[in-house]
Scaffold this motif. Structure first.
Motif, mmCIF file in Angstrom:
data_model
loop_
_atom_site.group_PDB
_atom_site.id
_atom_site.type_symbol
_atom_site.label_atom_id
_atom_site.label_comp_id
_atom_site.label_asym_id
_atom_site.label_seq_id
_atom_site.Cartn_x
_atom_site.Cartn_y
_atom_site.Cartn_z
ATOM 1 N N UNK A 192 37.574 23.496 -6.861
ATOM 2 C CA UNK A 192 38.132 23.690 -5.520
ATOM 3 C C UNK A 192 37.368 22.948 -4.447
ATOM 4 N N UNK A 193 36.285 22.272 -4.824
ATOM 5 C CA UNK A 193 35.423 21.694 -3.787
ATOM 6 C C UNK A 193 34.657 20.498 -4.344
ATOM 7 N N UNK A 194 35.213 19.338 -4.159
ATOM 8 C CA UNK A 194 34.503 18.108 -4.528
ATOM 9 C C UNK A 194 34.622 17.106 -3.406
ATOM 10 N N UNK A 195 33.711 16.148 -3.429
ATOM 11 C CA UNK A 195 33.717 15.074 -2.442
ATOM 12 C C UNK A 195 34.031 13.761 -3.133
ATOM 13 N N UNK A 196 34.664 12.878 -2.382
ATOM 14 C CA UNK A 196 34.882 11.502 -2.849
ATOM 15 C C UNK A 196 34.367 10.569 -1.760
ATOM 16 N N UNK A 197 33.686 9.520 -2.179
ATOM 17 C CA UNK A 197 33.131 8.580 -1.213
ATOM 18 C C UNK A 197 31.616 8.654 -1.154
ATOM 19 N N UNK A 198 31.025 7.736 -0.401
ATOM 20 C CA UNK A 198 29.555 7.671 -0.338
ATOM 21 C C UNK A 198 28.973 8.684 0.637
ATOM 22 N N UNK A 199 27.718 9.079 0.359
ATOM 23 C CA UNK A 199 26.983 9.935 1.300
ATOM 24 C C UNK A 199 25.760 9.162 1.785
ATOM 25 N N UNK A 200 25.295 9.453 2.979
ATOM 26 C CA UNK A 200 24.187 8.652 3.524
ATOM 27 C C UNK A 200 22.815 9.006 2.958
ATOM 28 N N UNK A 201 22.655 10.196 2.375
ATOM 29 C CA UNK A 201 21.311 10.653 2.042
ATOM 30 C C UNK A 201 20.969 10.537 0.570
ATOM 31 N N UNK A 202 21.847 9.941 -0.234
ATOM 32 C CA UNK A 202 21.538 9.813 -1.655
ATOM 33 C C UNK A 202 22.452 8.757 -2.257
ATOM 34 N N UNK A 203 22.122 8.358 -3.470
ATOM 35 C CA UNK A 203 22.915 7.384 -4.208
ATOM 36 C C UNK A 203 23.683 8.148 -5.273
ATOM 37 N N UNK A 225 34.341 26.246 -7.989
ATOM 38 C CA UNK A 225 34.137 25.127 -7.078
ATOM 39 C C UNK A 225 32.677 24.757 -7.092
ATOM 40 N N UNK A 226 32.391 23.498 -6.754
ATOM 41 C CA UNK A 226 31.015 23.034 -6.939
ATOM 42 C C UNK A 226 30.384 22.382 -5.709
ATOM 43 N N UNK A 227 31.155 21.638 -4.932
ATOM 44 C CA UNK A 227 30.543 20.824 -3.881
ATOM 45 C C UNK A 227 29.911 19.558 -4.412
ATOM 46 N N UNK A 228 30.212 19.219 -5.660
ATOM 47 C CA UNK A 228 29.650 18.002 -6.266
ATOM 48 C C UNK A 228 30.232 16.761 -5.576
ATOM 49 N N UNK A 229 29.500 15.657 -5.574
ATOM 50 C CA UNK A 229 28.236 15.453 -6.292
ATOM 51 C C UNK A 229 26.988 15.818 -5.492
ATOM 52 N N UNK A 230 27.124 16.211 -4.232
ATOM 53 C CA UNK A 230 25.919 16.595 -3.496
ATOM 54 C C UNK A 230 25.318 17.846 -4.119
ATOM 55 N N UNK A 231 26.170 18.816 -4.391
ATOM 56 C CA UNK A 231 25.727 20.029 -5.082
ATOM 57 C C UNK A 231 25.928 19.840 -6.587
ATOM 58 N N UNK A 232 25.347 20.746 -7.341
ATOM 59 C CA UNK A 232 25.382 20.639 -8.802
ATOM 60 C C UNK A 232 26.731 21.080 -9.359
ATOM 61 N N UNK A 233 27.226 20.345 -10.349
ATOM 62 C CA UNK A 233 28.433 20.789 -11.045
ATOM 63 C C UNK A 233 28.142 21.241 -12.478
ATOM 64 N N UNK A 234 27.027 20.811 -13.047
ATOM 65 C CA UNK A 234 26.740 21.174 -14.441
ATOM 66 C C UNK A 234 26.521 22.683 -14.591
ATOM 67 N N UNK A 235 25.688 23.260 -13.733
ATOM 68 C CA UNK A 235 25.387 24.681 -13.849
ATOM 69 C C UNK A 235 26.609 25.560 -13.642
#
Lengths: 307, 251
Positions: free
Chosen positions: A16-27, A203-213
């Motif tokens: 229910x919660x993922x991001x697409x696109x680049x983020x400024x604080x990580x690769x 929902x995860x908030x990935x990839x900024x937040x963890x999706x594996x756990x």
């Protein structure tokens, strides 16, 4: 003794919660689909990072150009007076024909319970996703009181304010909860027992937040198979299905051992600088040690000595 | 054999832990195949290390082979460190105790010769990873576990860099901001043989912690090291040793 699985269960799992696109604080990966395939996630509600870290309108434009049924667009809406809003008015939001919108009142500097936001939300009658860090329990109680039919998906609730989150669920029947950050021992089962699994969504908030756990947790909940299926996708389906609207298509869960990354032809047709598939490959992992360390501490004051 | 390097029992004042019991943890460990967990009682991390350590030892006795004990050393109280068959080592929490990790007040903990697990939090005045490098140089033969690998994502890579030249420091990876991706990055930076699985359960959910490693983009040999091989080596545990019970832990 039970054996843990190293491969997620196949089946319909919707993030229910993922991001697409680049983020400024990580690769981080800009396209969520390869990781979704690897973890057996059939579909995801996605918001474009440009809408969070740059220009809401540009992010929404890129998002709505994706045209991949596995990626359920959740554009960001900024209610406001003419010239200060994204988009120009509720009518434009309706024309997007989306199933849920996201609000970021703190990030975008508007009042969630102000008169304009309330008028927009009343006119839209769409589910609203809000990160807990973008609001407060008091504000959410007010919002629900002003708009009692509003469906709210509370993102990133965390585990530290479980008491306040439980009060929100007790008092606001139209509030659903993303479970990926409910990360204290037995927290998901505790909430499911009190308020029902049909109000909890994976929902995860990935990839900024963890999706594996969270993905592993979903497969190992001490709940019935029906309750787990609700959290995996059923609850979200209910949240996203307004009376009279088309049903959300069934997503066949890609099995991580057999699925392959999506075909390039199915990827976004957005302008190249917004198009994840047009971006260069991520740098090798070792290069992460050289990235700027400019992020602000993510936890609130009072986090001293805690995790 | 899956060994969890960083666990807790009991309650913590800041928030609700729905199931803080050793019974609940063991049930979850059984569900997902965790052999044993090193625990400190949260009472010991807080105001009463001696009583908390006693509680942790009691849990280890009640569930043979399932819990190792990290005995908490409070530098202000000069907590007696009693040792014993269940003890894995010493737990330090510089932030709660408001005593820098590099303070000589901790010397009695290192004098035990046992492995030391310490809370490690980037930019904390008490437990910044730079202090682990200082302490590791002082005690190069003591395995020093950098708890949470710095805690905040912006500090993970820095923590790995700071301790890279101190082979007795291992990165323990529990924490609410850790990701499977970061675990793979840390393994690439310092080597999987210096990364340890920890969950922080019952403070955090054991399944989330294990899942991060289980589903992280690692090779299987790397995963095996992180999930238990490394810690078994530090603690001298071997699953085939006759003194070990079903959990693979020294009984």
């Amino acid at each position: 003794m039970a054996r843990f699985r190293s491969v997620p269960k196949p089946g319909e799992v919707i993030d229910a919660h993922r991001l697409i696109g680049p983020v400024p604080m990580d690769d981080l990966p800009v396209d969520p689909r390869p990781e979704m395939d690897r973890l057996g996630v059939a579909a995801a509600c996605v918001t474009h990072t440009l809408s969070l870290h740059s220009d809401a309108a540009a992010g929404n434009e890129a998002l709505l150009a994706l045209n991949d049924p596995r990626l359920i667009p959740v554009p960001v809406v900024v209610p406001g007076v003419p010239g200060a809003s994204t988009p120009g008015g509720p009518g434009e939001v309706t024309a997007w024909d989306v199933r849920m919108i996201r609000l970021c009142p703190k990030r975008h500097g508007f009042e969630l319970t102000g008169p304009i936001a309330l008028r927009w939300l009343a006119a839209l009658n769409l589910p609203v996703a809000i990160d807990f860090a973008e609001t407060s329990p008091g504000e959410l109680h007010t919002l629900a009181r002003e708009l009692p039919g509003l469906r709210i998906l509370l993102l990133n609730p965390g585990y530290r304010r479980l008491r306040a989150v439980a009060e929100l669920m007790a008092e606001i029947p139209g509030l659903w909860l993303e479970m990926g950050t409910v990360n204290t021992q037995g927290g998901v089962e505790w909430l499911a027992g009190l308020y029902g699994a049909d109000r909890l969504v994976f929902g995860t908030g990935a990839p900024v937040m963890d999706d594996c756990g969270p993905r592993f947790l979903l497969d190992h909940l001490a709940l019935s198979s029906d309750e787990t299926a609700a959290i995996a996708s059923g609850s979200l389906r209910r949240l996203l299905s307004a009376p009279g609207s088309d049903a959300l298509p069934l997503f066949e869960g890609p099995h991580p051992e057999t699925s392959s990354p999506p075909e390039a032809a199915a990827r976004p047709a957005a302008p190249s600088f917004l198009n994840p598939s047009a971006r260069p490959e991520p740098a090798p992992l070792l290069e992460t040690s050289t990235r700027p360390e400019t992020s602000s501490p993510p936890e609130a004051p009072g986090s001293r000595g805690v995790r | 054999m899956i060994l969890d390097a960083h666990g807790h029992l009991g309650r913590w004042p800041d928030f609700l832990i729905p199931d803080p019991s050793p019974e609940g943890l063991v049930a979850t460990m059984d569900r997902i195949g965790v052999t044993a967990m090193g625990v400190s009682d949260l009472l010991a991390v807080g105001p009463d290390a001696a009583e908390g350590n006693r509680r942790a030892a009691e849990a280890a006795r009640r569930f043979p082979g399932r819990f190792g004990v990290w005995q908490v050393y409070n530098p202000h109280h000069r907590t007696p460190l009693t040792g014993g068959p269940h003890v894995w080592g010493v737990k330090l929490h510089p932030d709660v105790h408001e005593c820098r990790l590099d303070d000589p007040l901790y010397e009695p903990a290192f004098a035990t010769g046992l492995p030391v697990l310490a809370h490690g939090q980037t930019d904390s005045p008490w437990s910044d990873p730079s202090q682990f490098a200082v302490v590791a140089a002082r005690h190069p033969t003591i395995p020093l576990l950098l708890g949470h690998a710095g805690l905040w994502p912006y500090g993970f890579a820095r923590a790995a860099t700071l301790v890279a030249d101190h082979p007795n420091v291992l990165l323990e990876i529990c924490g609410s901001k850790m990701t499977g991706r970061w675990i793979a990055r840390l393994a690439a930076m310092v080597g999987a043989e210096r990364v340890l699985f920890g969950s922080d359960a019952c403070f955090l959910d054991l399944r989330v912690g294990l899942g991060r490693v289980t589903l992280a983009p690692l090779t299987e040999p790397e995963r095996a090291l992180i999930l238990g091989g490394n810690l078994a080596g530090i603690l001298g545990l071997h699953p085939d040793h006759p003194d070990f019970d079903h959990g693979g832990q020294r009984s």
